[in-house]
Motif scaffolding. Sequence first.
Motif, PDB file in Angstrom:
ATOM      1  N   UNK A   1       0.745  -1.225  -0.118  1.00 20.02           N
ATOM      2  CA  UNK A   1       0.024  -0.013  -0.137  1.00 20.02           C
ATOM      3  C   UNK A   1       1.076   1.223  -0.153  1.00 20.02           C
ATOM      4  N   UNK A   2       1.903   1.076   0.829  1.00 20.40           N
ATOM      5  CA  UNK A   2       2.707   2.486   0.979  1.00 20.40           C
ATOM      6  C   UNK A   2       3.733   2.547  -0.237  1.00 20.40           C
ATOM      7  N   UNK A   3       4.082   1.257  -1.045  1.00 23.50           N
ATOM      8  CA  UNK A   3       4.593   1.455  -2.179  1.00 23.50           C
ATOM      9  C   UNK A   3       3.523   2.227  -3.436  1.00 23.50           C
ATOM     10  N   UNK A   4       2.537   1.834  -3.532  1.00 25.54           N
ATOM     11  CA  UNK A   4       1.567   2.610  -4.230  1.00 25.54           C
ATOM     12  C   UNK A   4       1.366   3.801  -4.142  1.00 25.54           C
ATOM     13  N   UNK A   5       1.226   4.302  -2.881  1.00 24.90           N
ATOM     14  CA  UNK A   5       1.260   5.682  -2.570  1.00 24.90           C
ATOM     15  C   UNK A   5       2.362   6.429  -3.012  1.00 24.90           C
ATOM     16  N   UNK A   6       3.622   5.940  -2.564  1.00 25.40           N
ATOM     17  CA  UNK A   6       4.810   6.526  -3.020  1.00 25.40           C
ATOM     18  C   UNK A   6       4.993   6.712  -4.636  1.00 25.40           C
ATOM     19  N   UNK A   7       4.771   5.647  -5.346  1.00 28.92           N
ATOM     20  CA  UNK A   7       4.601   5.902  -6.724  1.00 28.92           C
ATOM     21  C   UNK A   7       3.718   6.858  -7.156  1.00 28.92           C
ATOM     22  N   UNK A   8       2.432   6.984  -6.801  1.00 26.30           N
ATOM     23  CA  UNK A   8       1.791   7.807  -7.283  1.00 26.30           C
ATOM     24  C   UNK A   8       1.959   9.324  -6.857  1.00 26.30           C
ATOM     25  N   UNK A   9       2.552   9.431  -5.516  1.00 23.87           N
ATOM     26  CA  UNK A   9       2.847  10.777  -4.946  1.00 23.87           C
ATOM     27  C   UNK A   9       4.101  11.051  -5.908  1.00 23.87           C
ATOM     28  N   UNK A  10       4.881  10.375  -6.076  1.00 24.22           N
ATOM     29  CA  UNK A  10       6.185  10.665  -7.148  1.00 24.22           C
ATOM     30  C   UNK A  10       6.031  11.255  -8.514  1.00 24.22           C
ATOM     31  N   UNK A  11       4.690  10.540  -8.890  1.00 25.50           N
ATOM     32  CA  UNK A  11       4.532  10.848 -10.355  1.00 25.50           C
ATOM     33  C   UNK A  11       3.821  12.266 -10.325  1.00 25.50           C
ATOM     34  N   UNK A  12       3.089  12.524  -9.335  1.00 24.35           N
ATOM     35  CA  UNK A  12       2.246  13.767  -9.055  1.00 24.35           C
ATOM     36  C   UNK A  12       3.184  14.839  -8.970  1.00 24.35           C
ATOM     37  N   UNK A  13       4.283  14.592  -8.137  1.00 27.76           N
ATOM     38  CA  UNK A  13       5.378  15.453  -7.904  1.00 27.76           C
ATOM     39  C   UNK A  13       5.966  16.073  -9.279  1.00 27.76           C
ATOM     40  N   UNK A  14       6.376  14.869  -9.890  1.00 30.03           N
ATOM     41  CA  UNK A  14       7.102  15.237 -11.385  1.00 30.03           C
ATOM     42  C   UNK A  14       6.378  15.807 -12.373  1.00 30.03           C
ATOM     43  N   UNK A  15       4.820  15.446 -12.196  1.00 29.46           N
ATOM     44  CA  UNK A  15       4.001  15.919 -13.173  1.00 29.46           C
ATOM     45  C   UNK A  15       3.874  17.612 -12.918  1.00 29.46           C
ATOM     46  N   UNK A  16       3.878  17.985 -11.374  1.00 31.09           N
ATOM     47  CA  UNK A  16       3.974  19.535 -11.195  1.00 31.09           C
ATOM     48  C   UNK A  16       5.372  20.092 -11.490  1.00 31.09           C
ATOM     49  N   UNK A  17       6.360  19.655 -11.253  1.00 28.74           N
ATOM     50  CA  UNK A  17       7.559  20.013 -11.593  1.00 28.74           C
ATOM     51  C   UNK A  17       7.547  20.168 -13.284  1.00 28.74           C
ATOM     52  N   UNK A  18       7.166  19.112 -13.943  1.00 25.87           N
ATOM     53  CA  UNK A  18       7.421  19.431 -15.491  1.00 25.87           C
ATOM     54  C   UNK A  18       6.662  20.451 -15.710  1.00 25.87           C
ATOM     55  N   UNK A  19       5.211  20.702 -15.310  1.00 17.19           N
ATOM     56  CA  UNK A  19       4.378  21.906 -15.662  1.00 17.19           C
ATOM     57  C   UNK A  19       5.053  22.900 -15.362  1.00 17.19           C
ATOM     58  N   UNK A  20       5.841  23.153 -14.070  1.00 20.25           N
ATOM     59  CA  UNK A  20       6.561  24.493 -13.972  1.00 20.25           C
ATOM     60  C   UNK A  20       7.583  24.960 -14.998  1.00 20.25           C
ATOM     61  N   UNK A  21       8.019  23.765 -15.530  1.00 16.87           N
ATOM     62  CA  UNK A  21       9.184  24.347 -16.530  1.00 16.87           C
ATOM     63  C   UNK A  21       8.510  24.747 -18.050  1.00 16.87           C
ATOM     64  N   UNK A  22       7.200  24.694 -17.946  1.00 16.97           N
ATOM     65  CA  UNK A  22       6.848  24.900 -19.315  1.00 16.97           C
ATOM     66  C   UNK A  22       6.603  26.519 -19.506  1.00 16.97           C
ATOM     67  N   UNK A  23       6.992  27.071 -20.399  1.00 15.72           N
ATOM     68  CA  UNK A  23       7.210  28.582 -20.267  1.00 15.72           C
ATOM     69  C   UNK A  23       6.038  29.100 -21.491  1.00 15.72           C
ATOM     70  N   UNK A  24       5.701  28.446 -22.428  1.00 18.96           N
ATOM     71  CA  UNK A  24       4.774  28.985 -23.218  1.00 18.96           C
ATOM     72  C   UNK A  24       3.479  28.579 -22.419  1.00 18.96           C
ATOM     73  N   UNK A  25       2.545  30.008 -22.640  1.00 18.57           N
ATOM     74  CA  UNK A  25       1.398  29.983 -21.635  1.00 18.57           C
ATOM     75  C   UNK A  25       0.441  29.047 -21.754  1.00 18.57           C
ATOM     76  N   UNK A  26      -0.112  28.966 -23.209  1.00 20.16           N
ATOM     77  CA  UNK A  26      -1.124  27.947 -23.526  1.00 20.16           C
ATOM     78  C   UNK A  26      -0.787  26.557 -22.895  1.00 20.16           C
ATOM     79  N   UNK A  27       0.408  26.214 -23.258  1.00 20.79           N
ATOM     80  CA  UNK A  27       0.939  25.010 -22.893  1.00 20.79           C
ATOM     81  C   UNK A  27       0.821  24.657 -21.071  1.00 20.79           C
ATOM     82  N   UNK A  28       1.537  25.771 -20.667  1.00 22.78           N
ATOM     83  CA  UNK A  28       1.461  25.884 -19.155  1.00 22.78           C
ATOM     84  C   UNK A  28      -0.214  25.962 -18.390  1.00 22.78           C
TER      85      UNK A  28
END
Lengths: 116, 443
Positions: free
Chosen positions: B344-371
Amino acid sequence: MKVDKELLKGSTTMLILKLLDGGDMYGYLMTKELERRSDNTFTLKEGTLYPILHSLESNQMIQAYWENTESARKRKYYTITKGGKKLLLEKEKEWAHYADAIRKVLGGATIEHICI
Amino acid sequence: MNTYASDFIETVLGQIKYKKAHASITVELQNHISEQAEGYMAESMGEDEAFCKAVAQMGNPAEIGKRLHKTHKPKTEWSIMLLLGAIVVFGLYIISIYSSLYFDYSIFYKQVFFAGLGICAIILFYFFDYTKLEKYSIPLYFVTSLLLLLAIMFGSKMQGRAYIQIWGFGFIPSFVAIPLILIFYAGLVKKWCDGNVGNLLKLIGASGLPLFIILLEPSLIYCSIVGVGLLTMFTFGICGGNYKGNRRKTLIIIYGSLCALVFLIFVYVLSNIPYGTERFTVFLNPQRYARGAGYTNVVLDNILSSSKFLGSSESTYISGNGLPSANSEFIFTFVVGSLGWLFGILLIVLLGLIILRLFVAASKVRHEYGKYLCVGICCVFSLQVIVNLLMNLGLCPIFNVALPFFSYGGASYLFNMALIGLLLGVYRRKDIIEKLERNSLSQ
């Protein structure tokens, strides 16, 4: 006096950030400003400025925007971001440390001696 | 333009494979060379000589081009892809455990098929050039909303909810509509978030439309999830470079009136939708309703409290298949009950990490529409995960929300793959798409 190009290479990023820290600028202006402020010591091949600017922009150290000029020419201005200011501070510290070390090796001790 | 200059620029561009970056680089270099040449000409140098000298000043064009290409090329977010791969494999493993425990093998085979389809969806959206649709955002936004409304009104129903069935696979219509709504809404935010009050009102009206339609489905929870997504995109629009006007004042007015509105809708829904109020009273006191609507809560609590760190729980609900929706909404409880908290913890960690990475990736997009699009996707994806886990843990009332990539079912799988594929596609193009538009950064 001309300095070895290799010496300039490592510090161009810092110099660009420093220029932008003083206000928004476009590429051509930056090269001229760099020459002026360094008494023509830093005459880089001007085109090489752009890859550095674009990679800094991609890493969000600087931001760009287009501005129309009187001559209907569009200019790409760059402005420093918070992240860029932080990087500049780090680079300046690093540089000060480096310069200090060089000075010491080259016989800074005698200078210190005279100062006292 | 002078031939010295155009030759130089052509050589630079020859090194940069992605044409979309060409226009802005051309203008930038052109300006530099012309300005330098004009300077020489002012010193009474002939035009040809001036340009020749200006170009010579620039340096080696091939080398400059190569270095520019390094910046302006597609970027792959490997961390998200690897995490997603791990999640898909882990998810299939869990479904295989479920299948073998309850002798229902068809579920496993179907889920493998869904995962395959999901990977096709992600590839499709990854290479899909979302910027082509930006121009048509307004009509497409309303067409999507209208189609969703028609699907809900005239489509079939299942347990009181709109439901579409194609080739034996059923899904709720909003799963198809939500990714499209996010794409087109990003275009609306870019167009209308400029500080003009009329445009702001248009945008607010436009946000309400699909939310209201989803509410008719009726799906209060997806309406809320998408609502938070749109609101976040909207907020980013107001904080973005195009907005001229008092940002704080606008945000206070919008958030203030929104709180009031949400409260009213909440009261209305609770009193008008079947099982609306019951859901909350059951949540507050499940034991009292243990034989009726509170049954699920009691079972969840029983399984989780008797689970071990590693290994199967002794709860009879696991061995006797007594947990409702054990392969869909309550897959997390099934994982903890049948394999232990470690999984269960492994599941939470995997999903938590991917959410974190998704937000980090979003913050690196400069083009407004894409952001804006990325921000919306991050919200919609992570809210599903959060709501689902909270309801498994008994910390939130039970809603019809699957756990992305773990719950059995094709619709949720494809929906979430499409979302992540879109985000990876935006990230991929973050340094390729350069536009020659004037967007001053008003501080």
